[in-house]
Design a protein around this motif. Structure first.
Motif, PDB file in Angstrom:
ATOM      1  N   LEU A 194     -14.950   6.662   1.252  1.00 53.58           N
ATOM      2  CA  LEU A 194     -14.332   6.433   2.553  1.00 53.58           C
ATOM      3  C   LEU A 194     -12.878   5.967   2.448  1.00 53.58           C
ATOM      4  N   LEU A 195     -12.424   5.653   1.251  1.00 55.46           N
ATOM      5  CA  LEU A 195     -11.092   5.070   1.086  1.00 55.46           C
ATOM      6  C   LEU A 195      -9.969   5.882   1.728  1.00 55.46           C
ATOM      7  N   PRO A 196      -9.940   7.208   1.579  1.00 56.96           N
ATOM      8  CA  PRO A 196      -8.833   7.950   2.209  1.00 56.96           C
ATOM      9  C   PRO A 196      -8.726   7.732   3.717  1.00 56.96           C
ATOM     10  N   ARG A 197      -9.833   7.471   4.381  1.00 60.14           N
ATOM     11  CA  ARG A 197      -9.815   7.271   5.823  1.00 60.14           C
ATOM     12  C   ARG A 197      -9.030   6.021   6.217  1.00 60.14           C
ATOM     13  N   LEU A 198      -8.921   5.071   5.302  1.00 60.99           N
ATOM     14  CA  LEU A 198      -8.255   3.818   5.626  1.00 60.99           C
ATOM     15  C   LEU A 198      -6.774   4.009   5.917  1.00 60.99           C
ATOM     16  N   LEU A 199      -6.168   5.035   5.338  1.00 61.69           N
ATOM     17  CA  LEU A 199      -4.730   5.229   5.505  1.00 61.69           C
ATOM     18  C   LEU A 199      -4.341   5.534   6.946  1.00 61.69           C
ATOM     19  N   ALA A 200      -5.310   5.922   7.768  1.00 63.22           N
ATOM     20  CA  ALA A 200      -5.030   6.152   9.185  1.00 63.22           C
ATOM     21  C   ALA A 200      -4.588   4.870   9.879  1.00 63.22           C
ATOM     22  N   ALA A 201      -4.918   3.724   9.294  1.00 61.30           N
ATOM     23  CA  ALA A 201      -4.539   2.432   9.881  1.00 61.30           C
ATOM     24  C   ALA A 201      -3.085   2.072   9.611  1.00 61.30           C
ATOM     25  N   GLY A 202      -2.407   2.822   8.726  1.00 57.04           N
ATOM     26  CA  GLY A 202      -0.995   2.614   8.480  1.00 57.04           C
ATOM     27  C   GLY A 202      -0.661   1.262   7.874  1.00 57.04           C
ATOM     28  N   GLU A 203       0.512   0.753   8.254  1.00 58.41           N
ATOM     29  CA  GLU A 203       1.026  -0.481   7.655  1.00 58.41           C
ATOM     30  C   GLU A 203       0.233  -1.720   8.059  1.00 58.41           C
ATOM     31  N   ALA A 204      -0.586  -1.608   9.097  1.00 55.94           N
ATOM     32  CA  ALA A 204      -1.398  -2.760   9.496  1.00 55.94           C
ATOM     33  C   ALA A 204      -2.468  -3.086   8.468  1.00 55.94           C
ATOM     34  N   LEU A 205      -2.904  -2.076   7.703  1.00 59.32           N
ATOM     35  CA  LEU A 205      -3.941  -2.278   6.697  1.00 59.32           C
ATOM     36  C   LEU A 205      -3.442  -3.219   5.609  1.00 59.32           C
ATOM     37  N   HIS A 206      -4.320  -4.075   5.134  1.00 57.75           N
ATOM     38  CA  HIS A 206      -3.997  -4.967   4.013  1.00 57.75           C
ATOM     39  C   HIS A 206      -3.412  -4.140   2.869  1.00 57.75           C
ATOM     40  N   PRO A 207      -2.308  -4.585   2.250  1.00 55.28           N
ATOM     41  CA  PRO A 207      -1.678  -3.807   1.178  1.00 55.28           C
ATOM     42  C   PRO A 207      -2.627  -3.421   0.045  1.00 55.28           C
ATOM     43  N   GLU A 208      -3.593  -4.275  -0.255  1.00 60.27           N
ATOM     44  CA  GLU A 208      -4.532  -3.936  -1.319  1.00 60.27           C
ATOM     45  C   GLU A 208      -5.428  -2.770  -0.918  1.00 60.27           C
ATOM     46  N   GLY A 209      -5.735  -2.654   0.367  1.00 66.12           N
ATOM     47  CA  GLY A 209      -6.512  -1.527   0.856  1.00 66.12           C
ATOM     48  C   GLY A 209      -5.725  -0.232   0.752  1.00 66.12           C
ATOM     49  N   ARG A 210      -4.433  -0.285   1.108  1.00 64.71           N
ATOM     50  CA  ARG A 210      -3.590   0.901   0.981  1.00 64.71           C
ATOM     51  C   ARG A 210      -3.473   1.337  -0.473  1.00 64.71           C
ATOM     52  N   LYS A 211      -3.315   0.374  -1.354  1.00 66.27           N
ATOM     53  CA  LYS A 211      -3.209   0.678  -2.789  1.00 66.27           C
ATOM     54  C   LYS A 211      -4.476   1.335  -3.308  1.00 66.27           C
TER      55      LYS A 211
END
Length: 222
Positions: A194-211
């Protein structure tokens, strides 16, 4: 929707933490307030976003993107029934115990106004650790908490100010995506596809989640 309880912790020595100094502030106790809320600084340097609240383990806790931790009273009630024991407000080490809010169902980037001044933004779910397990005194707690998938939410401070127990909580912004705290938590723990789906949240997502999401996509070519 309201802030049912405002909870602060003090450093205490315990035998169950992996923190080098053996201290933890996880046993948070309700206070009436007012309590000042402000961005504490980057992770590893800044602790809690609430004045007077101890964060003893700065490697994994505290900092601007984890300045405040919220848990729904409804989730604590559910755990009370499942565990067969009372859980007071603050039992999960949360700063904010809310009423009438689907905390784990909140969207990443959702903004809450608490009282007349403070605005917070949802960034991620809470990852359980051995200190949390030791504090609860429940065998296998990390796996059990993870399996349930209702982690509560970390928030960053957008507008500082003071809050008090009993303050009104209002959702003032809901972003246009479907990435909830619960989805983010599952993606970084048990369902990494499911990780790729997290990028839809943009810069609001915790930086570790984006990484983590970007690393997964590079590895799997998606």
């Amino acid at each position: 929707m309201k802030l049912l309880s405002l909870n602060l912790g003090r450093p205490e020595p315990v035998p169950y933490t992996d923190q080098p100094q053996g201290l933890t502030g996880i046993d948070k106790q309700p206070v009436d307030g007012p309590v000042r809320v402000a961005a504490p600084g980057p992770k590893g340097v800044g602790g809690s976003g609430l004045a007077g609240d101890a964060v003893c383990e700065l490697r994994h806790h505290g900092g601007d993107d984890q300045a405040v931790y919220a848990v729904a009273r409804e989730d604590l009630d559910d755990w009370e029934r499942e565990l067969g024991r009372p859980l007071r407000n603050g039992s999960f080490g949360e700063n904010l115990t809310t009423e009438g809010v689907d905390v784990s169902g909140a969207l990443i980037g959702e903004r809450w106004r608490i009282g007349p001044e403070v605005v917070l933004e949802v960034t991620s779910g809470r990852i359980p650790c051995v200190t949390f397990q030791g504090h609860l005194g429940e065998k296998g707690w990390v796996k059990r908490f993870t399996r349930k998938g209702a982690p509560g939410a970390y928030l960053r401070v957008i507008e500082p100010g003071e809050i008090r127990a009993g303050d009104r909580l209002e959702i003032v912004h809901r972003p246009d995506h479907d990435v909830t705290v619960a989805l983010q938590f599952r993606a970084v723990t048990t369902e990494r596809e499911l990780l790729p789906r997290l990028l839809a949240a943009g810069e609001a997502l915790h930086p570790e989640g984006r990484k983590a999401a970007r690393a997964y996509m590079e590895k799997h070519g998606s």
